[in-house]
Design a protein around this motif. Structure first.
Motif, mmCIF file in Angstrom:
data_model
loop_
_atom_site.group_PDB
_atom_site.id
_atom_site.type_symbol
_atom_site.label_atom_id
_atom_site.label_comp_id
_atom_site.label_asym_id
_atom_site.label_seq_id
_atom_site.Cartn_x
_atom_site.Cartn_y
_atom_site.Cartn_z
ATOM 1 N N ASN A 323 -41.099 -13.510 17.364
ATOM 2 C CA ASN A 323 -40.279 -14.684 17.013
ATOM 3 C C ASN A 323 -39.870 -15.448 18.270
ATOM 4 O O ASN A 323 -39.946 -16.676 18.311
ATOM 5 C CB ASN A 323 -39.006 -14.247 16.283
ATOM 6 C CG ASN A 323 -39.258 -14.027 14.800
ATOM 7 O OD1 ASN A 323 -40.317 -14.384 14.295
ATOM 8 N ND2 ASN A 323 -38.311 -13.422 14.122
ATOM 9 N N LYS A 326 -42.651 -17.330 19.476
ATOM 10 C CA LYS A 326 -43.045 -18.361 18.508
ATOM 11 C C LYS A 326 -42.127 -19.581 18.619
ATOM 12 O O LYS A 326 -42.559 -20.723 18.523
ATOM 13 C CB LYS A 326 -42.981 -17.764 17.097
ATOM 14 C CG LYS A 326 -43.425 -18.677 15.999
ATOM 15 C CD LYS A 326 -43.833 -17.918 14.748
ATOM 16 C CE LYS A 326 -42.680 -17.429 13.926
ATOM 17 N NZ LYS A 326 -43.056 -16.919 12.613
ATOM 18 N N ASP A 355 -34.313 -15.604 24.642
ATOM 19 C CA ASP A 355 -35.315 -16.647 24.845
ATOM 20 C C ASP A 355 -34.641 -17.973 25.156
ATOM 21 O O ASP A 355 -33.438 -18.136 24.962
ATOM 22 C CB ASP A 355 -36.250 -16.758 23.623
ATOM 23 C CG ASP A 355 -35.547 -17.270 22.384
ATOM 24 O OD1 ASP A 355 -34.953 -18.354 22.429
ATOM 25 O OD2 ASP A 355 -35.599 -16.566 21.338
ATOM 26 N N GLY A 359 -33.512 -22.287 19.509
ATOM 27 C CA GLY A 359 -32.194 -21.847 19.050
ATOM 28 C C GLY A 359 -32.047 -21.951 17.542
ATOM 29 O O GLY A 359 -32.954 -22.421 16.841
ATOM 30 N N ILE A 368 -29.757 -15.415 8.501
ATOM 31 C CA ILE A 368 -31.084 -15.256 9.084
ATOM 32 C C ILE A 368 -31.719 -13.880 8.821
ATOM 33 O O ILE A 368 -32.930 -13.735 8.804
ATOM 34 C CB ILE A 368 -30.994 -15.581 10.593
ATOM 35 C CG1 ILE A 368 -32.357 -15.928 11.129
ATOM 36 C CG2 ILE A 368 -30.411 -14.478 11.364
ATOM 37 C CD1 ILE A 368 -32.255 -16.505 12.510
ATOM 38 N N THR A 373 -35.585 -15.871 4.330
ATOM 39 C CA THR A 373 -34.783 -16.956 4.900
ATOM 40 C C THR A 373 -35.430 -17.494 6.154
ATOM 41 O O THR A 373 -35.791 -16.740 7.059
ATOM 42 C CB THR A 373 -33.363 -16.451 5.243
ATOM 43 O OG1 THR A 373 -32.833 -15.860 4.081
ATOM 44 C CG2 THR A 373 -32.477 -17.585 5.706
ATOM 45 N N GLN A 374 -35.571 -18.807 6.177
ATOM 46 C CA GLN A 374 -36.087 -19.468 7.362
ATOM 47 C C GLN A 374 -35.204 -20.667 7.644
ATOM 48 O O GLN A 374 -34.728 -21.320 6.714
ATOM 49 C CB GLN A 374 -37.528 -19.925 7.120
ATOM 50 C CG GLN A 374 -38.462 -18.729 6.955
ATOM 51 C CD GLN A 374 -39.854 -19.137 6.608
ATOM 52 O OE1 GLN A 374 -40.051 -20.032 5.808
ATOM 53 N NE2 GLN A 374 -40.823 -18.463 7.189
ATOM 54 N N VAL A 375 -34.961 -20.921 8.924
ATOM 55 C CA VAL A 375 -34.071 -22.032 9.268
ATOM 56 C C VAL A 375 -34.683 -23.340 8.792
ATOM 57 O O VAL A 375 -34.043 -24.157 8.145
ATOM 58 C CB VAL A 375 -33.815 -22.059 10.789
ATOM 59 C CG1 VAL A 375 -33.024 -23.308 11.165
ATOM 60 C CG2 VAL A 375 -33.063 -20.802 11.201
ATOM 61 N N GLY A 385 -44.825 -18.298 9.008
ATOM 62 C CA GLY A 385 -43.984 -17.107 8.802
ATOM 63 C C GLY A 385 -43.575 -16.979 7.358
ATOM 64 O O GLY A 385 -43.664 -17.932 6.587
ATOM 65 N N GLY A 387 -40.530 -15.273 6.492
ATOM 66 C CA GLY A 387 -39.088 -15.053 6.339
ATOM 67 C C GLY A 387 -38.765 -13.616 5.971
ATOM 68 O O GLY A 387 -37.672 -13.330 5.510
ATOM 69 N N LEU A 388 -39.713 -12.727 6.174
ATOM 70 C CA LEU A 388 -39.468 -11.316 5.839
ATOM 71 C C LEU A 388 -39.115 -10.485 7.062
ATOM 72 O O LEU A 388 -38.400 -9.494 6.973
ATOM 73 C CB LEU A 388 -40.726 -10.690 5.206
ATOM 74 C CG LEU A 388 -41.141 -11.177 3.834
ATOM 75 C CD1 LEU A 388 -42.474 -10.560 3.444
ATOM 76 C CD2 LEU A 388 -40.091 -10.797 2.821
HETATM 77 P P1 ADP Z 1 -40.545 -15.615 9.889
HETATM 78 O O1 ADP Z 1 -41.738 -14.838 9.442
HETATM 79 O O2 ADP Z 1 -40.346 -16.860 9.134
HETATM 80 O O3 ADP Z 1 -40.459 -15.765 11.361
HETATM 81 P P2 ADP Z 1 -38.224 -13.946 10.255
HETATM 82 O O4 ADP Z 1 -37.415 -13.197 9.261
HETATM 83 O O5 ADP Z 1 -38.792 -13.172 11.382
HETATM 84 O O6 ADP Z 1 -39.331 -14.685 9.425
HETATM 85 O O7 ADP Z 1 -37.335 -15.103 10.811
HETATM 86 C C1 ADP Z 1 -36.583 -15.889 9.956
HETATM 87 C C2 ADP Z 1 -36.244 -17.234 10.550
HETATM 88 O O8 ADP Z 1 -35.298 -17.070 11.603
HETATM 89 C C3 ADP Z 1 -37.403 -17.932 11.206
HETATM 90 O O9 ADP Z 1 -38.183 -18.626 10.252
HETATM 91 C C4 ADP Z 1 -36.692 -18.893 12.155
HETATM 92 O O10 ADP Z 1 -36.231 -19.998 11.436
HETATM 93 C C5 ADP Z 1 -35.478 -18.080 12.593
HETATM 94 N N1 ADP Z 1 -35.695 -17.409 13.883
HETATM 95 C C6 ADP Z 1 -36.009 -16.101 14.091
HETATM 96 N N2 ADP Z 1 -36.086 -15.843 15.412
HETATM 97 C C7 ADP Z 1 -35.820 -16.989 16.064
HETATM 98 C C8 ADP Z 1 -35.744 -17.365 17.453
HETATM 99 N N3 ADP Z 1 -35.971 -16.487 18.419
HETATM 100 N N4 ADP Z 1 -35.448 -18.644 17.731
HETATM 101 C C9 ADP Z 1 -35.209 -19.543 16.753
HETATM 102 N N5 ADP Z 1 -35.265 -19.253 15.430
HETATM 103 C C10 ADP Z 1 -35.560 -18.001 15.081
#
Ligand code: ADP
Length: 574
Positions: A323, A326, A355, A359, A368, A373-375, A385, A387-388
């Motif tokens: 993440n 990414k 990182d 943000g 989160i 859930t995805q932002v 992604g 969101g799992l």
């Molecule tokens: P995904 O497979 O969508 O990445 P995650 O559960 O790993 O699913 O993450 C959920 C959401 O949290 C991401 O879609 C992103 O919006 C947010 N997120 C996770 N890690 C970060 C990060 N390091 N910086 C910014 N946003 C993040």
């Protein structure tokens, strides 16, 4: 009490009338006098009188006739007859006709007259009281009857209400029972649905993993052949896409296992430093390509050896590092690990992934770690992604006795931290700073190590058979193939092998039955050929099923060349 005046004197002798009227008035009675019977009856017609003192001998209508008329028309008026001593007979007749008493004239003793009158009036008063009492008693009796009737009706009302209420309660009870039965049915249906879901997931997992094994295995093999640059690029992309797809399938399986409470945390010895380095090393290339620095800081106090679940810890780390890279376009991603504190027979170890990426807005930070859930949930999302990942990471961290959190500033970056508990390994004291152990994901190195084992491969699926055969041959093994369990059993009866790779689901005789037959036969010879299950079943319990059928180890499809090599080396090492 009857109203009216007290004493009416009826006498044609005015002197008598006057004397009596005065006498009674003095006694406190309302008294008047008339001279004839006619006047008396007229007066009675006008006013009710309590007592009439009636002379018998009157001019005009006689006293006896007046007495009769009073008896007929004014029964509530009492009469005292006044008569001379000589006419006692008349007095008796008058008494018969209803007169109360009689007085003889002339009155020698006025006190006796007053006493007679008093007696008559007293008797009348008593009579009236008695009548009133009777009326009261009658009223009371009526009231009593009415109350009794009311009570009866209230009672029957009450009985009716009790019966009605009882019926309602019985109905409610029956309804409740019906609801319980319904709920029980619904619960059973939900459980059945859940079982069906688990079964479906197991089947899907198997069905998807089988062709994935072909895709990934073939791509990996292809990468070891002579390819021009363009072709290599295509195959690498093919391989990476396959890996991503497998990652998603694994995430879905993980979630269903966690939901079913079937995900268990292992307790095996492992090297903490190696796990952290390995997870970071996996992403070095990604970081390099993106121009994002990937840094690793391992605290000097971080224990090296520990007892715990290295795979789950690696999974969490990989997810967070993945993440971080990414969501970071410039700057750096720094992974640090350190000892938080010693506790009991183990350690709390802490990890931080910092990182300088996009943000997370404050309003999204709270959710989160929720599933799906995805932002950025928009259809034009920039980053892929499911969101799992973080939801799984949170569950895993909690299963490992720790917790996970994040601090973030939009536009400046995020810092994910988590702590897990690991037990101290029995030989933890001998911790030494060994050289970092390289992960064997370098194909050239893998292929350099030749195995030379005699392997029997029992696999019915031609693609998977081809993949495993090619990989084993590439590793230097001599491989014979059996297309089902029965062929495997007879192949082993003819020839001895160092190792058997046994697919679990095969026609005729499946892997479990074939293994049982082989173990049965070996009982006489005392020989034990290691049998390794090859299965696309990744659900919880698959490993146990294989081991209880007599197999020695388990390799789930799709597998990598490195994993295969490691297994062959482990089971053929003398
Ligand atoms: P995904 O497979 O969508 O990445 P995650 O559960 O790993 O699913 O993450 C959920 C959401 O949290 C991401 O879609 C992103 O919006 C947010 N997120 C996770 N890690 C970060 C990060 N390091 N910086 C910014 N946003 C993040």
């Amino acid at each position: 009490m009857a109203a009216g005046r007290d004493i009416l004197i009826v006498d044609d002798n005015e002197v008598v009338t006057g004397v009596l009227v005065d006498l009674f008035r003095r006694e406190g009675y309302d008294s008047a006098g008339v001279a004839t019977g006619e006047e008396c009856l007229e007066e009675l017609g006008r006013t009710p009188w309590k007592l009439v003192m009636l002379d018998v001998r009157l001019p005009g209508i006689s006293g006896i006739d007046v007495l009769r008329a009073i008896g007929d028309d004014h029964p509530r008026t009492d009469v005292i007859i006044m008569t001379s001593h000589v006419s006692l007979e008349t007095a008796v007749q008058a008494i018969r006709l209803g007169a109360q008493d009689y007085l003889f004239k002339p009155f020698d003793d006025l006190e006796m007259v007053v006493a007679t009158v008093n007696r008559a009036l007293e008797r009348r008063r008593l009579m009236e009281q008695r009548e009133q009492l009777i009326r009261i008693l009658a009223d009371l009796a009526i009231e009593n009857t009415r109350i009794l009737a009311e009570l009866r009706s209230a009672n029957s009302d009450l009985e009716e209400k009790v019966a009605q209420r009882t019926a309602e309660i019985t109905k409610a009870n029956l309804q409740q029972k019906a609801i319980i039965v319904e709920l029980k049915g619904a619960k059973e249906a939900a459980e059945a649905a859940n079982r069906a879901k688990s079964q479906f997931l197991a089947n899907m997992s198997h069905e998807i993993r089988t062709p994935m094994n072909g895709v990934l295995g073939m791509a990996e093999l292809l990468l070891h052949t002579e390819l021009d640059q363009k072709q290599r690029g295509y195959v690498e992309m093919l391989h990476q896409s396959g890996e991503s797809l497998l990652g998603i399938i694994n995430d879905i399986l993980n979630i269903s296992r966690i939901e079913a409470g079937k995900l268990e945390i292992e307790k095996i010895p492992f090297d903490l430093h190696e796990i952290v380095r390995g997870a970071v090393d996996l992403y070095r290339e990604v970081g390099r390509r993106k121009g994002v620095a990937l840094e690793l800081e391992i605290g000097p106090d971080l224990p090296r050896r520990a007892l715990g679940d290295p795979n789950r810890l690696r999974q969490v780390l990989i997810n967070i590092v993945n993440n971080a890279l990414k969501f970071t376009e410039h700057g750096s991603v720094t992974v640090s690990a350190c000892l938080v504190e010693k506790s009991g027979n183990g350690h709390y170890v802490g990890f931080e992934v910092r990182d300088t990426g996009i943000g997370i807005p404050a309003e999204s930070v709270g959710g989160i770690f929720e599933l799906f859930t995805q932002v950025d949930g928009s259809a034009t999302r920039r980053y892929g992604g499911t969101g799992l990942g973080l939801a799984i990471a949170k569950q895993l961290v909690e299963l490992m006795g720790g917790e996970i959190g994040v601090e973030s500033e939009p536009g400046r970056g995020s810092t994910f931290t988590f702590i897990v508990y690991v037990n101290a390994a029995p030989d933890a004291e001998s911790d030494v700073e060994d050289d970092p152990i390289e992960l064997d994901n370098e194909c050239e190195e893998t292929l350099a190590a030749q195995c030379h084992a005699r392997v029997l491969l029992a696999e019915d699926n031609p693609v998977n058979c081809e993949v495993a055969h090619a990989m084993m041959t590439a590793l230097g093994c001599q491989v014979d193939v059996a297309q089902n369990g029965a062929q495997a059993v007879s192949a082993l009866a003819r020839k001895s092998y160092d190792l058997v790779f046994m697919d679990c689901q095969m026609p005729e005789l499946d892997g479990y039955e074939a293994t049982r037959a082989i173990r049965e036969r070996e009982r006489d010879s005392g020989r034990h050929t290691p049998i390794i299950a090859l299965t696309a079943h990744a659900m919880a319990g698959s490993r146990e099923t294989c081991l209880s059928a007599g197999m020695d180890d388990f390799l789930s499809k799709p597998f990598k060349l490195g994993q295969l090599q490691e297994l062959i080396q482990r089971w053929t090492a003398a």
